[in-house]
Scaffold this active site. Structure first.
Site, PDB file in Angstrom:
ATOM      1  N   ASP A  64       0.910  -1.122   0.082  1.00 49.37           N
ATOM      2  CA  ASP A  64      -0.045   0.054   0.011  1.00 49.37           C
ATOM      3  C   ASP A  64       0.735   1.268   0.041  1.00 49.37           C
ATOM      4  OD1 ASP A  64       0.917  -0.319   2.854  1.00 49.37           O
ATOM      5  OD2 ASP A  64      -0.863   0.386   3.583  1.00 49.37           O
ATOM      6  N   TYR A  66       3.089   4.622   0.603  1.00 47.06           N
ATOM      7  CA  TYR A  66       3.800   5.197   1.654  1.00 47.06           C
ATOM      8  C   TYR A  66       2.918   6.251   2.472  1.00 47.06           C
ATOM      9  CZ  TYR A  66       8.090   3.891  -0.664  1.00 47.06           C
ATOM     10  OH  TYR A  66       9.248   3.478  -1.340  1.00 47.06           O
ATOM     11  N   PHE A  77       6.371   2.006  -4.616  1.00 48.21           N
ATOM     12  CA  PHE A  77       7.883   2.098  -4.373  1.00 48.21           C
ATOM     13  C   PHE A  77       8.298   3.542  -4.618  1.00 48.21           C
ATOM     14  CE2 PHE A  77       7.511  -2.478  -4.498  1.00 48.21           C
ATOM     15  CZ  PHE A  77       7.810  -2.892  -3.385  1.00 48.21           C
ATOM     16  N   HIS A 186      10.650  -9.375   0.610  1.00 49.81           N
ATOM     17  CA  HIS A 186      10.395  -7.891   0.289  1.00 49.81           C
ATOM     18  C   HIS A 186      11.707  -6.971   0.483  1.00 49.81           C
ATOM     19  CE1 HIS A 186       8.702  -3.772   0.915  1.00 49.81           C
ATOM     20  NE2 HIS A 186       7.535  -4.403   0.405  1.00 49.81           N
TER      21      HIS A 186
END
Length: 226
Positions: A64, A66, A77, A186
């Site tokens: 989701d 920032y 990202f 991740h």
């Protein structure tokens, strides 16, 4: 409903008419009216605007947006130009440097990738300030599952880059044998040393594109001066 002014409007038209999406819209209207929500409403669908359906070569799935001020602008990202590079993106840049020798830039603005066909898609497209995952299970997952499924239907070979458990849970939607799935833990500081560093996703993706007579991605993000 013309949300995106490209082929995604037609591809997702049936989704925008469904009850879950209407409920999601009502929820978002209330949230934006009463709280600080990221990204700005006009930026929610930037991933689909910058990377039209027909242009998608690579899908990078995030979780989701920032959730701190000024960061999110609708691409997973990526952060706005004047914002410090977040830790996960710093690790992505480190792997990119180790993989392809790419110089690490001074910003985290990834629009260049999106314009080359890298769909930077979060599975949830909005978030309340300071509250990661606060818009989970409100309907976004159903829409982004539909996006992944529609891309799975494409005849052209695609690359799916799945980082972390949330993204990897979508693997079941990718059934077309023409597509390549690249997966690892991740890139966050908590997990990057457990299989993200050294995974070389960028060179693998480009090798697959070239093998299928597609232009590879120029992953170099240029420095911003001034």
């Amino acid at each position: 409903m013309k949300l995106l002014n490209n082929a995604w409007d037609e591809v997702l038209g049936a989704e925008f008419d469904k009850e879950y999406y209407q409920n999601l819209r009502r929820f978002l209207n209330e949230e934006y009216a009463s709280k600080i929500i990221y990204p700005k409403a006009k930026d929610i669908y930037n991933a689909l605007r910058y990377t039209p359906y027909d242009a998608v070569k690579i899908v990078i799935l995030g979780q989701d947006p920032y959730h701190e001020e000024g960061q999110a602008h609708g691409l997973a990202f990526s952060v706005n130009t004047h914002i410090p590079i977040p830790p996960s993106l710093a690790n992505i840049y480190k792997e990119l440097h180790d993989d392809l020798g790419i110089a690490i830039p001074n910003n985290g603005y990834l629009v260049k990738w999106a314009k080359q066909g890298v769909l930077l898609l979060n599975t949830v497209l909005t978030v309340e300030k300071g509250k990661a995952n606060s818009h989970k299970n409100k309907g976004w997952e159903q829409l982004t599952d539909a996006i992944i499924s529609k891309l799975n239907d494409k005849n052209e070979p695609l690359v799916y880059i799945l980082w972390g458990a949330n993204a990897r849970s979508k693997k079941a939607l990718i059934t077309n044998p023409k597509h390549l799935i690249i997966e690892s833990v991740h890139p966050s500081p908590l997990s990057a040393y457990h299989g993200f560093f050294g995974s070389r996703p960028f060179s693998k993706a480009n090798e697959f594109l070239v093998k299928n007579s597609l232009m590879p991605i120029d992953w170099q993000i240029e420095d911003i001066h001034g």
